[in-house]
Design a protein around this motif. Structure first.
Motif, PDB file in Angstrom:
ATOM      1  N   TYR A 189       0.703  -1.002  -0.068  1.00 20.75           N
ATOM      2  CA  TYR A 189      -0.020   0.050  -0.075  1.00 20.75           C
ATOM      3  C   TYR A 189       0.926   1.155   0.079  1.00 20.75           C
ATOM      4  N   VAL A 190       1.844   1.375   0.931  1.00 22.28           N
ATOM      5  CA  VAL A 190       2.858   2.424   0.929  1.00 22.28           C
ATOM      6  C   VAL A 190       3.765   2.630  -0.458  1.00 22.28           C
ATOM      7  N   SER A 191       4.119   1.340  -0.810  1.00 20.34           N
ATOM      8  CA  SER A 191       5.012   1.408  -1.940  1.00 20.34           C
ATOM      9  C   SER A 191       4.060   1.689  -3.234  1.00 20.34           C
ATOM     10  N   ASP A 192       2.866   1.518  -3.375  1.00 25.20           N
ATOM     11  CA  ASP A 192       1.961   2.095  -4.424  1.00 25.20           C
ATOM     12  C   ASP A 192       1.874   3.368  -4.500  1.00 25.20           C
ATOM     13  N   ALA A 193       2.125   4.222  -3.341  1.00 26.61           N
ATOM     14  CA  ALA A 193       2.214   5.537  -3.330  1.00 26.61           C
ATOM     15  C   ALA A 193       3.389   6.255  -4.246  1.00 26.61           C
ATOM     16  N   LEU A 194       4.510   5.296  -4.099  1.00 24.94           N
ATOM     17  CA  LEU A 194       5.543   5.819  -4.917  1.00 24.94           C
ATOM     18  C   LEU A 194       5.430   5.571  -6.187  1.00 24.94           C
ATOM     19  N   ALA A 195       4.652   4.441  -6.499  1.00 27.17           N
ATOM     20  CA  ALA A 195       4.565   3.969  -7.965  1.00 27.17           C
ATOM     21  C   ALA A 195       3.468   5.005  -8.526  1.00 27.17           C
ATOM     22  N   TYR A 196       2.539   5.614  -7.659  1.00 27.71           N
ATOM     23  CA  TYR A 196       1.514   6.751  -8.459  1.00 27.71           C
ATOM     24  C   TYR A 196       2.429   7.997  -8.720  1.00 27.71           C
ATOM     25  N   ALA A 197       3.589   8.128  -7.924  1.00 27.85           N
ATOM     26  CA  ALA A 197       4.264   9.378  -8.087  1.00 27.85           C
ATOM     27  C   ALA A 197       5.009   8.916  -9.542  1.00 27.85           C
ATOM     28  N   ALA A 198       5.541   7.619  -9.650  1.00 26.67           N
ATOM     29  CA  ALA A 198       6.223   7.306 -10.617  1.00 26.67           C
ATOM     30  C   ALA A 198       5.676   7.433 -12.217  1.00 26.67           C
ATOM     31  N   GLU A 199       4.274   7.099 -11.863  1.00 31.67           N
ATOM     32  CA  GLU A 199       3.514   6.877 -13.152  1.00 31.67           C
ATOM     33  C   GLU A 199       3.255   8.614 -13.532  1.00 31.67           C
ATOM     34  N   ALA A 200       2.907   9.366 -12.651  1.00 31.06           N
ATOM     35  CA  ALA A 200       2.730  10.820 -13.051  1.00 31.06           C
ATOM     36  C   ALA A 200       4.044  11.644 -13.460  1.00 31.06           C
ATOM     37  N   LEU A 201       5.143  11.285 -12.732  1.00 31.04           N
ATOM     38  CA  LEU A 201       6.212  11.889 -13.385  1.00 31.04           C
ATOM     39  C   LEU A 201       6.830  11.455 -14.529  1.00 31.04           C
ATOM     40  N   THR A 202       7.026  10.150 -14.613  1.00 30.16           N
ATOM     41  CA  THR A 202       7.399   9.659 -15.861  1.00 30.16           C
ATOM     42  C   THR A 202       6.752   9.942 -17.127  1.00 30.16           C
ATOM     43  N   GLY A 203       5.462  10.069 -16.955  1.00 29.79           N
ATOM     44  CA  GLY A 203       4.566  10.597 -18.177  1.00 29.79           C
ATOM     45  C   GLY A 203       4.960  12.063 -18.301  1.00 29.79           C
ATOM     46  N   LYS A 204       5.071  12.767 -17.355  1.00 19.84           N
ATOM     47  CA  LYS A 204       5.351  14.224 -17.678  1.00 19.84           C
ATOM     48  C   LYS A 204       6.648  14.425 -18.136  1.00 19.84           C
ATOM     49  N   TYR A 205       7.587  13.776 -17.840  1.00 21.40           N
ATOM     50  CA  TYR A 205       8.744  13.989 -18.383  1.00 21.40           C
ATOM     51  C   TYR A 205       9.142  13.340 -19.723  1.00 21.40           C
ATOM     52  N   ILE A 206       8.579  12.491 -19.996  1.00 18.02           N
ATOM     53  CA  ILE A 206       8.267  11.447 -21.238  1.00 18.02           C
ATOM     54  C   ILE A 206       7.746  12.706 -22.249  1.00 18.02           C
ATOM     55  N   GLY A 207       6.576  13.118 -21.810  1.00 21.82           N
ATOM     56  CA  GLY A 207       5.814  13.865 -22.825  1.00 21.82           C
ATOM     57  C   GLY A 207       6.677  15.320 -23.156  1.00 21.82           C
ATOM     58  N   ALA A 208       7.293  15.685 -22.069  1.00 20.28           N
ATOM     59  CA  ALA A 208       8.171  16.976 -22.245  1.00 20.28           C
ATOM     60  C   ALA A 208       9.332  16.419 -22.903  1.00 20.28           C
ATOM     61  N   GLU A 209       9.726  15.498 -23.275  1.00 18.57           N
ATOM     62  CA  GLU A 209      11.125  15.255 -23.946  1.00 18.57           C
ATOM     63  C   GLU A 209      12.201  15.552 -22.771  1.00 18.57           C
ATOM     64  N   SER A 210      12.126  15.207 -21.692  1.00 13.74           N
ATOM     65  CA  SER A 210      13.170  15.645 -20.603  1.00 13.74           C
ATOM     66  C   SER A 210      13.739  14.551 -20.135  1.00 13.74           C
ATOM     67  N   LYS A 211      14.885  13.824 -20.827  1.00 12.53           N
ATOM     68  CA  LYS A 211      15.576  12.601 -20.551  1.00 12.53           C
ATOM     69  C   LYS A 211      16.407  13.027 -19.622  1.00 12.53           C
ATOM     70  N   ASP A 212      16.885  14.048 -19.130  1.00 12.64           N
ATOM     71  CA  ASP A 212      17.778  14.276 -17.952  1.00 12.64           C
ATOM     72  C   ASP A 212      16.936  14.261 -16.784  1.00 12.64           C
ATOM     73  N   MET A 213      15.610  14.960 -16.712  1.00 12.39           N
ATOM     74  CA  MET A 213      14.987  14.865 -15.728  1.00 12.39           C
ATOM     75  C   MET A 213      14.291  13.640 -15.227  1.00 12.39           C
ATOM     76  N   LEU A 214      13.975  12.758 -16.648  1.00 13.64           N
ATOM     77  CA  LEU A 214      13.432  11.453 -16.161  1.00 13.64           C
ATOM     78  C   LEU A 214      14.494  10.473 -15.612  1.00 13.64           C
ATOM     79  N   ARG A 215      15.724  10.746 -16.201  1.00 11.10           N
ATOM     80  CA  ARG A 215      16.866   9.972 -15.507  1.00 11.10           C
ATOM     81  C   ARG A 215      16.954  10.067 -13.917  1.00 11.10           C
ATOM     82  N   ALA A 216      17.266  11.331 -13.732  1.00 15.83           N
ATOM     83  CA  ALA A 216      17.298  11.927 -12.282  1.00 15.83           C
ATOM     84  C   ALA A 216      16.125  11.416 -11.487  1.00 15.83           C
ATOM     85  N   MET A 217      15.000  11.738 -11.976  1.00 20.05           N
ATOM     86  CA  MET A 217      13.640  11.049 -11.026  1.00 20.05           C
ATOM     87  C   MET A 217      13.720   9.428 -11.101  1.00 20.05           C
ATOM     88  N   ILE A 218      14.211   8.812 -11.903  1.00 19.06           N
ATOM     89  CA  ILE A 218      14.208   7.193 -11.557  1.00 19.06           C
ATOM     90  C   ILE A 218      15.335   6.926 -10.329  1.00 19.06           C
TER      91      ILE A 218
END
Length: 437
Positions: free
Chosen positions: A283-312
Motif C-alpha cells: 500500500y505504501v509502495s504503491d504511493a511511490l508507484a503513483y508518483a512514478a506514473e505521474a512524473l514519468t509520463g510528464k517528463y516523457i511528454g516533455a522530452e526531458s531525458k535528464d529529468m527522467l533519469r534523475a527522477m528514476i
C-alpha cells in the motif's frame, strides 16, 4: 533537479494516506458486522469483500491505462488529448458497469456458489445479501478509477486523498447508522458502502468541474486540439494488457490462500496474517508507484531525458529507504503485529517459521512497485504483461519442484521468486525507456 524529491513526495504522501485508509475501513466494517451479526456477519463481510476486491481489482486497468497516457499529454501541454483520454476512460467505465449490473444476479449466484458451505447457510445468505446490494455501486467505483487515473496523470494528488478520506469516514458513519441505529444489519453495512461510494463519485465530479484545464478545453477558449493522437484501439489495447497482467497478480494471491487452506486452519490463518505484512508494505509502495506514473509520463511528454533519469534515481533511493524501514520494523515487532491482528498463539508460533520469507521478499522486491509505475507512465504495458507472466511461471515452477518436500515452504519460495523476478525482468525495459525517450 533539486526539486525532484519534493515532487515525488508531493505526489506520494497524499496517495500513501489514501491507501492506508483502505485496510482501516475494512477493519471497522468488520467490527460493525461483528456487533450486529456475530461471527456470521464477520464472515459475510470478509467473503463479500473478497468478491468485490477480486471484481474491482481486475478493473484497475481503468486507472492504470489512463494515468500514463494523460501524464504524457500533460508533459506535452496537450490539454485536448487530456480531455479526450478522460472521456474515453469514462465511456469504458460506464460500459463495464452496465455489464456488471446487467449480469448482477449471475455474479451474486457465482459468488454464493464459490463461497458457500453446506454447514453454514446463514453465512451464505448474508454474503449473498451483501454482494447483491453492493454491486449497485459498480458505476461509482469504476468511474472513480477512471477519474483517479486522470488526476494522477494531471499531477494532482490532493483530491484523491480528500476523496479517500471523506468517503471512508462517511462509509463508517453511514454503515453504523444503518446497521446499528436503524437495526438493518448486514444490509445496512452494504447500503452504507454504496452511499459512500456514490458520495465519492460526486466529489470526483466536483473536482473535475473545478479543474480549469478541463473546462477550458471543453469550451475551446484557451487550448487547441490534441497534437499527438491516441487512437481508441491503442487505448483499448493498453487496457487489455493491464487486465492480463492483473489476472496473474490476482491468481498468485488467490493461490496463496487456496493452497494454504488445504494444508490446515493454522496454516491458512498464518498465511492470511503474514500477507497483511506484505499488503501493508505494498500500500505504501504503491504511493511511490503513483508518483512514478505521474512524473514519468510528464517528463516523457516533455522530452526531458535528464529529468527522467534523475527522477528514476531518486525513486530508487526512496524505495530503498522504505524497504529498509519496513524490514527493520518487521524484524523488531513482527510478533506484536500478529497479536494486534488477533492471531492465536498457534499462529504466532507457526508464523515464526515463515516470517523471514516476508522480510526477505519485502527487502528485495521493493523496486517492482516503482518499476510498474515507471512502465505505466511510459505507457509500455506490453512489457509489463510479458514480464509478470514470466515471473509467474518462474514462481509456479519453483513451487511445483518443492511441493512434495513442504507445501508451505513451496508457496512462500514461489511467491518470493515471483515478486523478485518482477523487478529483475523489468530492468531492461526501464533502460530502454531512459535511452529511447
Amino acid at each position: 533537479m533539486k526539486n525532484i524529491s519534493r515532487s515525488i513526495l508531493r505526489l506520494a504522501i497524499p496517495n500513501a494516506v489514501s491507501n492506508i485508509t483502505v485496510p482501516l475501513l475494512g477493519l471497522i466494517d468488520t467490527a460493525i458486522a461483528g456487533r450486529v451479526a456475530g461471527d456470521a456477519g464477520i464472515g459475510a463481510i470478509a467473503l463479500g469483500g473478497a468478491v468485490f476486491n477480486l471484481l474491482y481489482w481486475n478493473c484497475s486497468f481503468l486507472r492504470m491505462a489512463t494515468s500514463g497516457l494523460v501524464g504524457q499529454a500533460y508533459g506535452r501541454g496537450d490539454w485536448g488529448m487530456c480531455r479526450k483520454l478522460l472521456m474515453r476512460g469514462v465511456v469504458l467505465a460506464l460500459i463495464i458497469s452496465a455489464i456488471f449490473l446487467l449480469f448482477r444476479q449471475n455474479i451474486t449466484g457465482i459468488a454464493v456458489w464459490v463461497l458457500s458451505s453446506d454447514n453454514v447457510f446463514t453465512l451464505t445468505s448474508a454474503t449473498a445479501t451483501y454482494v447483491a446490494i453492493r454491486i449497485w455501486a459498480a458505476p461509482a467505483v469504476l468511474l472513480g478509477y477512471a477519474t483517479q487515473g486522470w488526476m494522477v496523470g494531471m499531477q494532482k494528488s490532493k483530491l484523491p486523498m480528500v476523496v479517500a478520506i471523506t468517503s471512508n469516514v462517511f462509509n463508517i458513519v453511514f454503515s453504523y447508522i444503518l446497521a446499528v441505529r436503524m437495526d438493518m444489519g448486514i444490509e445496512g453495512i452494504a447500503l452504507g458502502t454504496v452511499a459512500a461510494q456514490y458520495l465519492a463519485l460526486g466529489i470526483w465530479i466536483l473536482g473535475i468541474i473545478r479543474d480549469r484545464v478541463l473546462l477550458d478545453t471543453i469550451k475551446e477558449k484557451r487550448y487547441g486540439g490534441s497534437t499527438v493522437d491516441v487512437s481508441y484501439s491503442s487505448f483499448i489495447k493498453k487496457n487489455i494488457d493491464i487486465f492480463l497482467r492483473t489476472i496473474v497478480l490476482v491468481g498468485v494471491h488467490c493461490a496463496m490462500t487456496v493452497f494454504a487452506a488445504r494444508t490446515g486452519e493454522t496454516e491458512l490463518a498464518t498465511t492470511a496474517c503474514l500477507m497483511h505484512f506484505f499488503m501493508l508494505f505494498s500500500y505504501v509502495s504503491d504511493a511511490l508507484a503513483y508518483a512514478a506514473e505521474a512524473l514519468t509520463g510528464k517528463y516523457i511528454g516533455a522530452e526531458s531525458k535528464d529529468m527522467l533519469r534523475a527522477m528514476i534515481r531518486k525513486l530508487a533511493i526512496w524505495s530503498l529507504i522504505l524497504s529498509i524501514a519496513a524490514t527493520l520494523g518487521y524484524l523488531s515487532a513482527w510478533s506484536q503485529f500478529l497479536q494486534m491482528l488477533g492471531a492465536s498463539s498457534d499462529v504466532v508460533t507457526n508464523a515464526e517459521e515463515y516470517i523471514y520469507w516476508i522480510i526477505f521478499i519485502t527487502s528485495l522486491s521493493f523496486m517492482a512497485f516503482v518499476e510498474d509505475g515507471i512502465m505505466l507512465g511510459a505507457a509500455n504495458t506490453r512489457a509489463m504483461v510479458m514480464t509478470v507472466w514470466m515471473a509467474g511461471a518462474m514462481g509456479a515452477c519453483c513451487s511445483a519442484l518443492l511441493w512434495r518436500w513442504d507445501v508451505m515452504w513451496a508457496l512462500w519460495i514461489g511467491f518470493g521468486v515471483f515478486m523478485i523476478m518482477r523487478g529483475v525482468l523489468l530492468v531492461p525495459s526501464i533502460r530502454d525507456i531512459i535511452a529511447n525517450k
